[in-house]
Design a protein around this motif. Structure first.
Motif, short mmCIF file in Angstrom:
data_model
loop_
_atom_site.label_atom_id
_atom_site.label_comp_id
_atom_site.label_asym_id
_atom_site.label_seq_id
_atom_site.Cartn_x
_atom_site.Cartn_y
_atom_site.Cartn_z
N ALA A 327 15.44 10.98 -13.30
CA ALA A 327 15.23 9.75 -12.53
C ALA A 327 13.77 9.32 -12.58
CB ALA A 327 15.66 9.96 -11.08
N ALA A 328 12.86 10.28 -12.51
CA ALA A 328 11.42 9.96 -12.47
C ALA A 328 10.93 9.33 -13.77
CB ALA A 328 10.62 11.22 -12.17
N VAL A 329 11.54 9.70 -14.90
CA VAL A 329 11.04 9.19 -16.19
C VAL A 329 11.94 8.11 -16.77
CG1 VAL A 329 9.89 11.37 -16.71
CG2 VAL A 329 12.24 11.00 -17.52
N GLY A 330 12.97 7.67 -16.02
CA GLY A 330 13.82 6.60 -16.51
C GLY A 330 14.90 7.03 -17.47
N HIS A 331 15.19 8.31 -17.52
CA HIS A 331 16.27 8.84 -18.35
C HIS A 331 17.56 8.82 -17.54
CE1 HIS A 331 18.73 11.75 -20.58
NE2 HIS A 331 17.89 11.62 -21.59
N PRO A 332 18.71 8.51 -18.13
CA PRO A 332 19.96 8.58 -17.36
C PRO A 332 20.18 9.97 -16.77
CG PRO A 332 20.31 7.45 -19.45
CD PRO A 332 18.92 8.02 -19.50
N ILE A 333 20.74 10.00 -15.57
CA ILE A 333 21.10 11.27 -14.94
C ILE A 333 22.38 11.76 -15.60
CG2 ILE A 333 21.87 12.34 -12.79
CD1 ILE A 333 20.11 10.37 -11.28
N VAL A 387 20.24 11.73 -5.64
CA VAL A 387 18.99 11.43 -6.36
C VAL A 387 18.92 9.94 -6.68
CG1 VAL A 387 17.69 11.83 -8.48
CG2 VAL A 387 18.76 13.76 -7.29
N LYS A 388 20.03 9.37 -7.13
CA LYS A 388 20.05 7.94 -7.45
C LYS A 388 19.75 7.10 -6.21
CE LYS A 388 23.23 4.28 -8.97
NZ LYS A 388 22.34 3.66 -10.00
N ARG A 389 20.40 7.41 -5.10
CA ARG A 389 20.23 6.62 -3.88
C ARG A 389 18.82 6.69 -3.35
NH1 ARG A 389 20.59 7.94 1.49
NH2 ARG A 389 21.53 9.97 1.11
N LEU A 390 18.24 7.89 -3.36
CA LEU A 390 16.91 8.04 -2.78
C LEU A 390 15.80 7.63 -3.74
CD1 LEU A 390 17.46 11.40 -0.90
CD2 LEU A 390 17.41 9.10 0.03
N GLY A 391 16.14 7.52 -5.02
CA GLY A 391 15.15 7.04 -5.98
C GLY A 391 14.98 5.54 -5.95
N ALA A 392 16.02 4.81 -5.51
CA ALA A 392 15.98 3.35 -5.52
C ALA A 392 14.82 2.77 -4.72
CB ALA A 392 17.32 2.80 -5.03
N PRO A 393 14.58 3.22 -3.47
CA PRO A 393 13.45 2.67 -2.71
C PRO A 393 12.09 2.96 -3.34
CG PRO A 393 14.98 3.82 -1.25
CD PRO A 393 15.36 4.16 -2.64
N MET A 394 12.05 3.93 -4.27
CA MET A 394 10.80 4.28 -4.94
C MET A 394 10.66 3.53 -6.27
SD MET A 394 11.08 8.39 -4.19
CE MET A 394 9.41 8.79 -4.69
N GLY A 395 11.58 2.59 -6.50
CA GLY A 395 11.53 1.81 -7.73
C GLY A 395 12.18 2.48 -8.92
N LEU A 396 12.96 3.52 -8.68
CA LEU A 396 13.63 4.24 -9.76
C LEU A 396 15.08 3.77 -9.85
CD1 LEU A 396 12.30 7.84 -8.99
CD2 LEU A 396 11.30 6.13 -10.51
N ASN A 397 15.41 3.10 -10.91
CA ASN A 397 16.77 2.59 -11.10
C ASN A 397 17.54 3.54 -12.00
OD1 ASN A 397 16.26 0.16 -9.59
ND2 ASN A 397 15.07 -0.57 -11.35
N ALA A 398 17.94 4.65 -11.44
CA ALA A 398 18.58 5.71 -12.21
C ALA A 398 20.04 5.37 -12.51
CB ALA A 398 18.49 7.03 -11.47
N MET A 436 13.50 16.07 1.57
CA MET A 436 13.33 17.06 0.51
C MET A 436 13.48 16.41 -0.85
SD MET A 436 12.61 20.17 -0.03
CE MET A 436 12.14 20.53 -1.71
N ILE A 437 14.49 15.58 -1.01
CA ILE A 437 14.67 14.87 -2.28
C ILE A 437 13.47 13.97 -2.54
CG2 ILE A 437 16.01 13.10 -3.47
CD1 ILE A 437 17.39 15.66 -3.67
N ASP A 438 13.00 13.27 -1.48
CA ASP A 438 11.84 12.41 -1.64
C ASP A 438 10.65 13.19 -2.17
OD1 ASP A 438 13.24 10.26 -0.71
OD2 ASP A 438 12.37 10.26 1.30
N SER A 439 10.40 14.37 -1.61
CA SER A 439 9.24 15.15 -2.03
C SER A 439 9.40 15.63 -3.46
CB SER A 439 9.02 16.34 -1.09
OG SER A 439 10.06 17.30 -1.20
N LEU A 440 10.61 15.99 -3.86
CA LEU A 440 10.83 16.39 -5.25
C LEU A 440 10.61 15.22 -6.20
CD1 LEU A 440 13.99 18.68 -5.00
CD2 LEU A 440 11.72 19.37 -5.73
#
Length: 479
Positions: A327-333, A387-398, A436-440
């Motif tokens: 998710a952090a690097v824009g690769h599909p989960i 991971v997908k849900r919590l990445g969205a507010p951080m600008g991660l479109n996983a 916890m997911i946010d911190s990861l």
């Protein structure tokens, strides 16, 4: 992490080109010399220092004072000098445990041959975090904590080396993390399947003989795995199952359905420990651990040189670690198969507490007790969605995709494993909540320039484990 064997006995060879310390080496050897000057990059060090205070946190500082507050476990020096040997203490769980116990007054000895680092070199892998050499780690811990950790570099499967180190330190408890711990690694090829079983089983037998011969009152705390149980269509008990058959009732070891040569080595360990407990009256605790997540403990974040490893590759990386990095690097989960595979999970902070609890509340002589060491259950798909849900507010479109499962396993199944005993002894779990997911995710984003995209994909197919060497293509799978 591992304590793989340089000596492997008649007819068994360690995977080439694995180079390990010479028998009886102390604090030096091939890997010690080769890795001794490993430094943390200045950029990464600056980032680490920005994320926490340069010195120990207030909690750890109080844990290192004699007159510590008594209202929290982490702030008391309750180890009282208890001597604990941590086999595999340079690894992910082992390193965090060593610092946790040392900060609380236990006298700690790390014994490791550093082959986990050699596996990375051998397969072209790299931890997301820039970890220092074990020698620099131990030295830095002494500087920031004023607590000394004794270091023994050598091979658990080398009886001459291990028995000498064991007698010299004379531990009150042995924490055994020192095994090749990756299911995919054990399935790369025949050589690594043999290596995994020989290293893990023989190493554990050496520990049992050392306790019997030199320190019969020493308590063995052995890291097992929930993977020993498989996915039975009944509830999973903690180690034992009471059954009635043809009108007679007995309590027996819970049936095992291991899913790889690695998991099978753990099953063999459990049987050998149970036999030794019965025959030699050894006291043993077998901790069947779930999937561990997280990098931060109070101690590993006390200084950049103490930071723990973070594996995200297809060989050593867990599903959660992989998904977060993807998710952090824009690769599909990438979900293996249907994603219904359900497993137990726990925070690394709970792992170190579980070990401390087991040491402080030892098994009885002649007893092999079993604790299921996890705090929550999730399916692979649950983790991906989180991971997908919590990445969205951080600008991660996983994007979540399903890929063919390289493992031979049930992809949808019943799973209900009991895990009450550690909580009954005082474990207060850290749950996998949003924070916890946010911190990861934040951690993965911080180090994303270290991510190697070619390492993310699965590269070991359970159905095709070859006789010939699979090293060259094990870590990186071509499209």
């Amino acid at each position: 992490m591992s304590s793989a064997g340089a000596k492997t006995g008649p007819g068994v060879k360690a995977p080439a080109p694995l180079k390990l310390p010479l028998a009886g080496a102390r604090g030096t050897g091939f890997l010690g010399a080769r890795l001794g000057n490993l430094a943390v990059p200045k950029k990464a060090e600056a980032v680490c220092r920005a994320s926490h205070d340069r010195g120990l946190s207030a909690t750890v500082q109080s844990a290192l004072t004699t007159e510590a507050p008594s209202n929290t476990v982490s702030a008391t020096r309750d180890g009282k000098g208890t001597k604990v040997m941590i086999i595999g203490g340079d690894g992910y769980c082992g390193w965090a445990t060593a610092l946790h116990l040392s900060a609380r007054g236990y006298s700690v000895c790390i014994l490791d041959n550093l082959c986990r680092r050699e596996f990375d070199m051998q397969l072209g892998l790299e931890t997301l975090t820039p970890i220092a050499s074990v020698h620099d780690r131990v030295k830095r811990w002494g500087e920031v904590s004023a607590q000394n950790i004794h270091l023994e570099i050598g091979d658990l499967c080398d009886w001459d080396f291990f028995s000498d180190a064991f007698r010299n330190f004379a531990p009150d408890a042995v924490v055994h993390f020192g095994e090749q711990r990756s299911a995919p690694y054990s399935m790369i090829d025949r050589q690594r399947a043999v290596f995994t079983q020989h290293n893990n089983v023989i190493g554990t037998i050496n520990v049992l003989f050392a306790i019997k011969e030199f320190k019969p009152d020493c308590h063995l705390v052995k890291l097992g795995t929930m993977g020993e149980y498989g996915t039975p269509n009944i509830d999973i008990e903690e180690g034992y199952l009471t059954v009635t058959h043809n009108g007679r009732t007995d309590t027996l070891p819970y049936p095992k359905q291991a899913g790889s040569f690695y998991h099978l080595s753990k099953v063999h360990d459990s049987h050998n420990i149970l036999f030794a407990a019965r025959a030699w009256k050894i006291a043993a605790t077998d901790l069947n651990q779930g999937i561990v997540y997280g990098v931060r403990t109070e101690e590993t974040m006390a200084d950049p040189l103490l930071i723990n490893r973070y594996d995200y590759d297809g060989i050593f990386g867990t599903a959660l670690n992989r998904f977060v990095v993807q998710a952090a690097v824009g690769h599909p989960i990438t979900v293996y198969g249907k994603g219904g595979q359900t497993r137990g999970f726990l925070d690394i902070r709970d792992t170190v507490r579980c070990i401390q609890i087991a040491i402080d509340n030892p098994a009885a002589k002649g007893e092999m007790r079993v604790f299921n060491q996890f705090t929550e259950q999730f399916s692979v798909r649950d983790i991906a969605d989180l991971v997908k849900r919590l990445g969205a507010p951080m600008g991660l479109n996983a994007e979540i995709i399903q890929i063919p499962n390289p493992r031979v396993e049930a992809e949808e199944h019943y799973y209900n494993a009991k895990h009450a005993k550690l909580e009954e002894l005082g474990l207060q779990p850290h749950l996998l909540g949003d924070s916890m997911i946010d911190s990861l995710l934040e951690f993965a984003i911080r180090y994303k320039d270290r991510v190697r995209m070619e390492l993310i994909k699965p590269a070991v197919d359970w159905r095709k484990t070859p006789v010939t060497s699979g090293t060259a293509k094990a870590a990186v799978k071509a499209d």
